[in-house]
Design a protein around this motif. Structure first.
Motif, PDB file in Angstrom:
ATOM      1  N   LEU A   2       0.848  -1.190   0.000  1.00 10.39           N
ATOM      2  CA  LEU A   2       0.000   0.000   0.000  1.00 10.39           C
ATOM      3  C   LEU A   2       0.881   1.237   0.000  1.00 10.39           C
ATOM      4  CD1 LEU A   2      -2.820   1.257   0.280  1.00 10.39           C
ATOM      5  CD2 LEU A   2      -2.543   1.102   2.748  1.00 10.39           C
ATOM      6  N   LEU A   3       0.717   2.086  -0.998  1.00 11.91           N
ATOM      7  CA  LEU A   3       1.471   3.343  -1.064  1.00 11.91           C
ATOM      8  C   LEU A   3       0.603   4.452  -0.514  1.00 11.91           C
ATOM      9  CD1 LEU A   3       3.093   3.041  -4.585  1.00 11.91           C
ATOM     10  CD2 LEU A   3       4.153   2.647  -2.374  1.00 11.91           C
ATOM     11  N   LEU A   4       1.142   5.195   0.408  1.00  9.77           N
ATOM     12  CA  LEU A   4       0.381   6.280   1.023  1.00  9.77           C
ATOM     13  C   LEU A   4       0.856   7.603   0.472  1.00  9.77           C
ATOM     14  CD1 LEU A   4       0.391   5.022   4.696  1.00  9.77           C
ATOM     15  CD2 LEU A   4      -1.401   4.745   2.983  1.00  9.77           C
ATOM     16  N   ASP A   5      -0.083   8.423   0.138  1.00 14.95           N
ATOM     17  CA  ASP A   5       0.198   9.756  -0.387  1.00 14.95           C
ATOM     18  C   ASP A   5       0.509  10.689   0.775  1.00 14.95           C
ATOM     19  OD1 ASP A   5      -1.755  11.993  -2.523  1.00 14.95           O
ATOM     20  OD2 ASP A   5       0.244  12.174  -1.702  1.00 14.95           O
ATOM     21  N   ALA A   6       1.591  11.474   0.661  1.00 16.69           N
ATOM     22  CA  ALA A   6       1.958  12.421   1.710  1.00 16.69           C
ATOM     23  C   ALA A   6       0.858  13.442   1.953  1.00 16.69           C
ATOM     24  CB  ALA A   6       3.259  13.126   1.356  1.00 16.69           C
ATOM     25  N   ALA A   7       0.067  13.743   0.945  1.00 14.60           N
ATOM     26  CA  ALA A   7      -1.015  14.716   1.099  1.00 14.60           C
ATOM     27  C   ALA A   7      -2.065  14.228   2.083  1.00 14.60           C
ATOM     28  CB  ALA A   7      -1.657  15.015  -0.247  1.00 14.60           C
ATOM     29  N   GLN A   8      -2.187  12.916   2.243  1.00 14.29           N
ATOM     30  CA  GLN A   8      -3.169  12.370   3.180  1.00 14.29           C
ATOM     31  C   GLN A   8      -2.787  12.652   4.634  1.00 14.29           C
ATOM     32  OE1 GLN A   8      -2.959   8.301   1.747  1.00 14.29           O
ATOM     33  NE2 GLN A   8      -5.134   8.412   1.214  1.00 14.29           N
ATOM     34  N   PHE A   9      -1.495  12.702   4.889  1.00 18.63           N
ATOM     35  CA  PHE A   9      -1.042  12.835   6.260  1.00 18.63           C
ATOM     36  C   PHE A   9      -0.284  14.126   6.541  1.00 18.63           C
ATOM     37  CE2 PHE A   9      -2.382   8.805   7.687  1.00 18.63           C
ATOM     38  CZ  PHE A   9      -2.327   7.973   6.585  1.00 18.63           C
ATOM     39  N   GLY A  10      -0.091  14.955   5.562  1.00 27.02           N
ATOM     40  CA  GLY A  10       0.625  16.198   5.768  1.00 27.02           C
ATOM     41  C   GLY A  10       2.128  15.981   5.806  1.00 27.02           C
ATOM     42  N   ASP A  11       2.862  17.029   6.131  1.00 31.87           N
ATOM     43  CA  ASP A  11       4.319  16.982   6.111  1.00 31.87           C
ATOM     44  C   ASP A  11       4.931  16.342   7.353  1.00 31.87           C
ATOM     45  OD1 ASP A  11       4.400  18.191   3.642  1.00 31.87           O
ATOM     46  OD2 ASP A  11       4.575  20.205   4.464  1.00 31.87           O
ATOM     47  N   GLY A  12       4.195  16.271   8.412  1.00 33.63           N
ATOM     48  CA  GLY A  12       4.768  15.708   9.631  1.00 33.63           C
ATOM     49  C   GLY A  12       3.759  15.730  10.753  1.00 33.63           C
ATOM     50  N   VAL A  13       4.206  15.292  11.889  1.00 33.13           N
ATOM     51  CA  VAL A  13       3.344  15.253  13.061  1.00 33.13           C
ATOM     52  C   VAL A  13       3.393  16.607  13.753  1.00 33.13           C
ATOM     53  CG1 VAL A  13       2.972  14.134  15.287  1.00 33.13           C
ATOM     54  CG2 VAL A  13       3.789  12.794  13.338  1.00 33.13           C
ATOM     55  N   ALA A  14       2.241  17.134  14.062  1.00 31.84           N
ATOM     56  CA  ALA A  14       2.177  18.431  14.749  1.00 31.84           C
ATOM     57  C   ALA A  14       2.642  18.257  16.197  1.00 31.84           C
ATOM     58  CB  ALA A  14       0.761  18.981  14.713  1.00 31.84           C
ATOM     59  N   GLU A  15       3.390  19.229  16.666  1.00 32.07           N
ATOM     60  CA  GLU A  15       3.865  19.206  18.047  1.00 32.07           C
ATOM     61  C   GLU A  15       2.705  19.559  18.973  1.00 32.07           C
ATOM     62  OE1 GLU A  15       6.780  22.242  19.564  1.00 32.07           O
ATOM     63  OE2 GLU A  15       8.101  20.510  19.360  1.00 32.07           O
ATOM     64  N   SER A  16       2.588  18.851  20.088  1.00 35.14           N
ATOM     65  CA  SER A  16       1.521  19.141  21.040  1.00 35.14           C
ATOM     66  C   SER A  16       1.820  20.452  21.769  1.00 35.14           C
ATOM     67  CB  SER A  16       1.399  18.009  22.063  1.00 35.14           C
ATOM     68  OG  SER A  16       2.474  18.052  22.978  1.00 35.14           O
ATOM     69  N   GLU A  17       0.802  21.021  22.383  1.00 33.54           N
ATOM     70  CA  GLU A  17       0.989  22.257  23.149  1.00 33.54           C
ATOM     71  C   GLU A  17       1.982  22.032  24.289  1.00 33.54           C
ATOM     72  OE1 GLU A  17      -2.629  24.135  24.382  1.00 33.54           O
ATOM     73  OE2 GLU A  17      -3.505  23.975  22.388  1.00 33.54           O
ATOM     74  N   GLN A  18       1.933  20.860  24.899  1.00 35.54           N
ATOM     75  CA  GLN A  18       2.858  20.566  25.998  1.00 35.54           C
ATOM     76  C   GLN A  18       4.291  20.473  25.482  1.00 35.54           C
ATOM     77  OE1 GLN A  18       2.035  17.018  28.226  1.00 35.54           O
ATOM     78  NE2 GLN A  18       3.611  17.443  29.735  1.00 35.54           N
ATOM     79  N   GLN A  19       4.491  19.863  24.337  1.00 33.31           N
ATOM     80  CA  GLN A  19       5.831  19.777  23.761  1.00 33.31           C
ATOM     81  C   GLN A  19       6.362  21.169  23.412  1.00 33.31           C
ATOM     82  OE1 GLN A  19       4.682  17.036  20.666  1.00 33.31           O
ATOM     83  NE2 GLN A  19       6.059  15.467  21.467  1.00 33.31           N
ATOM     84  N   THR A  20       5.491  22.006  22.854  1.00 31.41           N
ATOM     85  CA  THR A  20       5.893  23.373  22.514  1.00 31.41           C
ATOM     86  C   THR A  20       6.272  24.139  23.775  1.00 31.41           C
ATOM     87  OG1 THR A  20       4.468  23.385  20.567  1.00 31.41           O
ATOM     88  CG2 THR A  20       5.150  25.531  21.422  1.00 31.41           C
ATOM     89  N   ALA A  21       5.455  24.016  24.814  1.00 34.01           N
ATOM     90  CA  ALA A  21       5.734  24.706  26.074  1.00 34.01           C
ATOM     91  C   ALA A  21       7.048  24.233  26.680  1.00 34.01           C
ATOM     92  CB  ALA A  21       4.591  24.494  27.056  1.00 34.01           C
ATOM     93  N   THR A  22       7.297  22.939  26.641  1.00 29.94           N
ATOM     94  CA  THR A  22       8.539  22.390  27.181  1.00 29.94           C
ATOM     95  C   THR A  22       9.738  22.898  26.390  1.00 29.94           C
ATOM     96  OG1 THR A  22       7.419  20.414  27.987  1.00 29.94           O
ATOM     97  CG2 THR A  22       9.808  20.258  27.681  1.00 29.94           C
ATOM     98  N   THR A  23       9.633  22.895  25.070  1.00 30.15           N
ATOM     99  CA  THR A  23      10.714  23.385  24.212  1.00 30.15           C
ATOM    100  C   THR A  23      11.013  24.847  24.512  1.00 30.15           C
ATOM    101  OG1 THR A  23      10.160  21.818  22.461  1.00 30.15           O
ATOM    102  CG2 THR A  23      11.432  23.759  21.821  1.00 30.15           C
ATOM    103  N   LEU A  24       9.967  25.679  24.590  1.00 26.20           N
ATOM    104  CA  LEU A  24      10.158  27.099  24.862  1.00 26.20           C
ATOM    105  C   LEU A  24      10.754  27.321  26.252  1.00 26.20           C
ATOM    106  CD1 LEU A  24       6.983  28.670  23.256  1.00 26.20           C
ATOM    107  CD2 LEU A  24       9.331  28.773  22.425  1.00 26.20           C
ATOM    108  N   ASP A  25      10.329  26.533  27.223  1.00 21.90           N
ATOM    109  CA  ASP A  25      10.860  26.657  28.580  1.00 21.90           C
ATOM    110  C   ASP A  25      12.357  26.341  28.604  1.00 21.90           C
ATOM    111  OD1 ASP A  25      10.698  26.958  31.491  1.00 21.90           O
ATOM    112  OD2 ASP A  25      10.948  24.778  31.539  1.00 21.90           O
ATOM    113  N   LEU A  26      12.747  25.267  27.940  1.00 17.21           N
ATOM    114  CA  LEU A  26      14.159  24.892  27.909  1.00 17.21           C
ATOM    115  C   LEU A  26      15.003  25.946  27.194  1.00 17.21           C
ATOM    116  CD1 LEU A  26      13.788  21.073  27.178  1.00 17.21           C
ATOM    117  CD2 LEU A  26      14.536  22.131  29.329  1.00 17.21           C
TER     118      LEU A  26
END
Length: 82
Positions: A2-26
């Protein structure tokens, strides 16, 4: 296979709000990010005026917008040897 089209799933996984907050805090703890960059990461949809207004509000609330007291110290004469 099964070949999956990138358009079906987008360019990548979106970062969660908690991950963003942790990254900004660090980054903030390391002194490696400006207030403006933090605001832009949290609010990518904001225009420059909105970001600048928020940065000014944050700096005023935290006291970080206070003038540098050392800047007002008299500077030694460059021609005088100590």
């Amino acid at each position: 296979m099964l070949l999956l089209d990138a358009a079906q799933f987008g360019d990548g996984v979106a970062e969660s709000e908690q991950q963003t907050a942790t990254t900004l805090d660090l980054l903030a703890r390391a002194g490696a990010v400006s207030t403006g960059t933090k605001v832009r990461i949290l609010h990518p949809e904001w225009d420059d005026t909105a970001v600048q207004d928020e940065v000014a509000a944050i700096l005023a609330e935290t006291g970080a917008a206070a003038p540098d007291p050392v800047a007002s110290f008299p500077q030694p004469d460059q021609n005088t040897h100590l």
